[in-house]
Design an enzyme around this catalytic site. Structure first.
Site, PDB file in Angstrom:
ATOM      1  N   LYS A 207     -19.308  26.288   5.361  1.00 23.01           N
ATOM      2  CA  LYS A 207     -18.959  24.905   5.024  1.00 23.01           C
ATOM      3  C   LYS A 207     -17.477  24.646   5.262  1.00 23.01           C
ATOM      4  O   LYS A 207     -17.097  23.659   5.886  1.00 23.01           O
ATOM      5  CB  LYS A 207     -19.330  24.608   3.581  1.00 23.01           C
ATOM      6  CG  LYS A 207     -19.075  23.153   3.170  1.00 23.01           C
ATOM      7  CD  LYS A 207     -19.424  22.911   1.707  1.00 23.01           C
ATOM      8  CE  LYS A 207     -20.911  22.948   1.466  1.00 23.01           C
ATOM      9  NZ  LYS A 207     -21.260  22.554   0.073  1.00 23.01           N
ATOM     10  N   GLU A 213     -15.824  36.713   5.087  1.00 19.13           N
ATOM     11  CA  GLU A 213     -16.782  37.563   5.801  1.00 19.13           C
ATOM     12  C   GLU A 213     -17.296  36.868   7.064  1.00 19.13           C
ATOM     13  O   GLU A 213     -17.359  37.463   8.148  1.00 19.13           O
ATOM     14  CB  GLU A 213     -17.958  37.932   4.891  1.00 19.13           C
ATOM     15  CG  GLU A 213     -17.572  38.744   3.664  1.00 19.13           C
ATOM     16  CD  GLU A 213     -17.257  37.882   2.451  1.00 19.13           C
ATOM     17  OE1 GLU A 213     -17.276  38.424   1.335  1.00 19.13           O
ATOM     18  OE2 GLU A 213     -16.993  36.659   2.620  1.00 19.13           O
ATOM     19  N   GLY A 268     -25.225  26.523  -1.615  1.00 20.10           N
ATOM     20  CA  GLY A 268     -25.577  27.425  -0.528  1.00 20.10           C
ATOM     21  C   GLY A 268     -26.961  28.021  -0.666  1.00 20.10           C
ATOM     22  O   GLY A 268     -27.718  28.113   0.310  1.00 20.10           O
ATOM     23  N   ARG A 269     -27.340  28.424  -1.870  1.00 20.19           N
ATOM     24  CA  ARG A 269     -28.647  29.073  -2.059  1.00 20.19           C
ATOM     25  C   ARG A 269     -29.797  28.073  -2.029  1.00 20.19           C
ATOM     26  O   ARG A 269     -30.958  28.471  -2.092  1.00 20.19           O
ATOM     27  CB  ARG A 269     -28.634  29.857  -3.365  1.00 20.19           C
ATOM     28  CG  ARG A 269     -28.293  29.044  -4.603  1.00 20.19           C
ATOM     29  CD  ARG A 269     -28.013  29.966  -5.791  1.00 20.19           C
ATOM     30  NE  ARG A 269     -27.572  29.262  -6.978  1.00 20.19           N
ATOM     31  CZ  ARG A 269     -26.319  28.894  -7.221  1.00 20.19           C
ATOM     32  NH1 ARG A 269     -25.377  29.119  -6.322  1.00 20.19           N
ATOM     33  NH2 ARG A 269     -25.994  28.282  -8.348  1.00 20.19           N
ATOM     34  N   GLU A 354     -27.914  34.138  -8.967  1.00 20.14           N
ATOM     35  CA  GLU A 354     -26.689  33.370  -8.815  1.00 20.14           C
ATOM     36  C   GLU A 354     -26.800  32.051  -9.572  1.00 20.14           C
ATOM     37  O   GLU A 354     -25.790  31.512 -10.039  1.00 20.14           O
ATOM     38  CB  GLU A 354     -26.391  33.111  -7.335  1.00 20.14           C
ATOM     39  CG  GLU A 354     -24.978  32.612  -7.081  1.00 20.14           C
ATOM     40  CD  GLU A 354     -24.602  32.621  -5.615  1.00 20.14           C
ATOM     41  OE1 GLU A 354     -23.988  33.614  -5.166  1.00 20.14           O
ATOM     42  OE2 GLU A 354     -24.905  31.638  -4.910  1.00 20.14           O
ATOM     43  N   HIS A 385     -46.543  52.725  -3.257  1.00 21.80           N
ATOM     44  CA  HIS A 385     -46.244  54.140  -3.032  1.00 21.80           C
ATOM     45  C   HIS A 385     -44.766  54.424  -3.278  1.00 21.80           C
ATOM     46  O   HIS A 385     -44.239  55.430  -2.798  1.00 21.80           O
ATOM     47  CB  HIS A 385     -46.645  54.536  -1.610  1.00 21.80           C
ATOM     48  CG  HIS A 385     -48.118  54.419  -1.379  1.00 21.80           C
ATOM     49  ND1 HIS A 385     -48.987  55.482  -1.550  1.00 21.80           N
ATOM     50  CD2 HIS A 385     -48.890  53.363  -1.039  1.00 21.80           C
ATOM     51  CE1 HIS A 385     -50.231  55.080  -1.296  1.00 21.80           C
ATOM     52  NE2 HIS A 385     -50.191  53.801  -0.984  1.00 21.80           N
ATOM     53  N   LYS A 505     -13.455  37.960  -4.961  1.00 26.42           N
ATOM     54  CA  LYS A 505     -12.857  37.456  -3.719  1.00 26.42           C
ATOM     55  C   LYS A 505     -11.336  37.386  -3.839  1.00 26.42           C
ATOM     56  O   LYS A 505     -10.595  37.768  -2.927  1.00 26.42           O
ATOM     57  CB  LYS A 505     -13.402  36.065  -3.397  1.00 26.42           C
ATOM     58  CG  LYS A 505     -14.853  36.012  -2.964  1.00 26.42           C
ATOM     59  CD  LYS A 505     -15.226  34.580  -2.641  1.00 26.42           C
ATOM     60  CE  LYS A 505     -16.650  34.441  -2.182  1.00 26.42           C
ATOM     61  NZ  LYS A 505     -16.997  33.039  -1.863  1.00 26.42           N
TER      62      LYS A 505
END
Length: 542
Positions: A207, A213, A268-269, A354, A385, A505
């Site tokens: 954005k 990152e 964002g999510r 979050e 398993h 951050k």
């Protein structure tokens, strides 16, 4: 001032009810009600929810409805859909539902109808996707694009990669899609190692166009591209942006005509159906992407209008709250029995934790109850398993969400019947277990009985649908989005901010120059962090 949650009459009644029914098992509930399996279910937007295998009675459900009323849940739902600024710490509306609204409604944010803006971006995305899919978009050397690499992190990665994997069956197979999120250089290197720069296009999703990152990977992508393409002008043919920062986008070398915007009222999510889903639209095509949006909208409308006790997100949210706050559960296992949904548990981890991993209420008071459970999982039958041993016979109560389909997109012999038999068997085994008496009746040696006993009484929901389609994925994601909303609304927390990601951050930005400095830096951290930085620097120099 809002009445504290634990002081509400319905909360107190649920506490008393949980204590009174503590010794009642799921086995007892079924034994005492022959119609339980037919009654405790609900259906909407292509999804069937069976919740009969939870430790709930009709009284529990009535108290759920009472708690919803006392918590003003309906008013809170209406406020979200109306565009009120319910994200109070950022003073923002929460309108991911507007991303999938049809063109007709009016949804106002600060007096502006956002629906035309949403559809303008969708139309721009569609035109771009059609150019890529048809081969009309040419790279700098005149070759059509064959590889699309999405660069993002968090919601700018988890949504697109989950949607691509979930709907890969519908993707255009002569296009290759890769996703880069981790600042670990290995993520980028492995994503592009077999790609040709002349045929590769990067979608950079940030954005602000400053996310550490994402922009680190984006700059590495530009270096990788220009190593072969040479001319800086090539960037404009091999990079597009999902961003709102035109200045930084242009500085990077991307033509702002190829910048796809979104809004601060989309977290964002919650953004996979915005321009963040550009890679999804390129993979699937416009029609399938719009079908995805229609599935989202169908669940939105169900959530907005359905009575509480027939409302899938409300039921799931209340069951999650019941298990977390009154049954002692600390985690939820998400168990999709469809390999296409292999990234769905990871997607839900961000969506749930979050959103609701909060320790204070909207008015800033520390909560005196648990909030979000820990969400985790893997596709069946692989998990059987691996970690199902803990779910069946461990010391922790782990509610499970099983997700299955009546039909496979890839019918192959008897595979699908075997797959679905495990859905039903695992839920049955968790609920009813196997007693010592049953084992004795089978002739089991007495010394072995404790090891072979299954206590049962372990709750689960089962979600079934016809088959995996774009519309169905939209409904499924929206179901969990609104499930999260219900829990947060009852817990009186802000489900739409995420300040918990900020401190790390800030500290990382402080440490970066300390790692990179040629001179020995003056360190002012705690003694452990100082020692770690010095050890890292010593080994890096060596």
């Amino acid at each position: 001032m809002t009445t504290p949650l634990t002081q509400l009459p319905a909360w107190k009644a649920l506490e008393a009810h949980a204590a009174a029914t503590k010794s009642t098992t799921i086995r007892d509930l079924f034994a005492n009600d022959a119609t339980r399996g037919e009654r405790l279910n609900a259906e909407a937007a292509g999804l069937f929810l069976d919740y009969a295998k939870h430790r709930v009675t009709d009284e529990t459900l009535a108290l759920f409805a009472q708690l919803a009323e006392e918590s003003s849940l309906r008013a809170k739902i209406d406020a979200m859909f109306r565009g009120d600024k319910i994200n109070i710490t950022e003073n923002r509306a929460v309108l991911h539902t507007a991303l999938r609204a049809p063109k007709s409604p009016t949804i106002l944010v600060d007096g502006v109808n956002v629906v035309p803006e949403v559809h303008a971006v969708l139309d721009k995305m569609a035109a771009f996707a059609d150019e890529i899919r048809s081969g009309k978009w040419l790279g700098h050397t005149g070759k059509p694009i064959k590889n699309i690499v999405n660069i993002g992190i968090g919601g700018s990665d988890l949504g697109p990669v989950m949607a691509y994997e979930a709907l890969r069956h519908y993707a255009q197979r002569d296009l290759t899609f890769r996703f880069v999120s981790n600042v670990d250089g290995s993520d980028f290197v492995e994503a592009v190692h077999d790609l040709d720069q002349e045929e590769t296009l990067f979608i950079v999703a940030s954005k602000t166009f400053t996310t550490l990152e994402t922009m680190t990977n984006a700059h590495s992508a530009r270096v990788w591209s220009l190593a072969k393409l040479k001319e800086h002008a090539a960037v404009a043919r091999h990079f597009v942006a999902v961003s709102t920062n035109a200045t930084e986008v242009a500085k990077f070398g991307i033509d702002t005509a190829n910048m796809f915007g979104f809004w601060d009222w989309v977290g964002g999510r919650y953004s996979m159906d915005s321009a963040i889903g550009l890679s999804t639209m390129v993979a699937l095509g416009t029609d399938h992407f719009r079908a995805l949006l229609s599935g989202f909208h169908a669940m939105d409308e169900h959530f907005r209008t359905a009575p509480f006790l027939k409302n899938l997100p409300m039921l799931m949210g209340m069951l999650a709250l019941w298990n977390t706050n009154f049954q002692g559960a600390e985690t939820v296992a998400i168990l999709p029995y469809d390999n296409y949904l292999k990234r769905f548990p990871a997607y839900l981890q961000q969506l749930t934790m979050e959103s609701n991993g909060k320790h204070v209420t909207l008015d800033g008071h520390v909560v005196d109850y648990n909030t979000c459970a820990i969400y985790w999982g893997e596709p069946g039958t692989n998990g059987q398993h691996s970690f199902y041993q803990l779910i069946h016979q461990g010391t922790r109560l782990i509610p499970c969400d099983f997700i299955g389909f009546y039909k496979s997109l890839n019918p192959l012999g008897k595979h699908h019947d075997l797959l679905m038999s495990n859905v039903f068997a695992q839920a049955e085994a968790l609920a009813f277990g196997k007693s010592a008496e049953q084992l004795r009746d089978e002739g089991m040696a007495e010394w072995l009985i404790p090891h072979r006993t299954f206590v049962g009484n372990r709750p689960s929901s089962t979600i079934l649908a016809e088959k995996m389609t774009p519309a169905l994925l939209g409904s499924l994601v929206a179901l969990y989005e609104h499930n999260v909303f219900v829990q947060g609304a009852i817990w009186q927390i802000d489900s739409f901010d995420q300040w918990g990601v900020e401190l790390g951050k800030v500290l990382a930005n402080r440490i970066i120059p300390e790692l990179e400095s040629e001179e020995e830096p003056a360190l002012n951290h705690d003694s452990s962090t100082n020692a770690l930085i010095r050890k890292y620097r010593a080994h890096r120099r060596a």
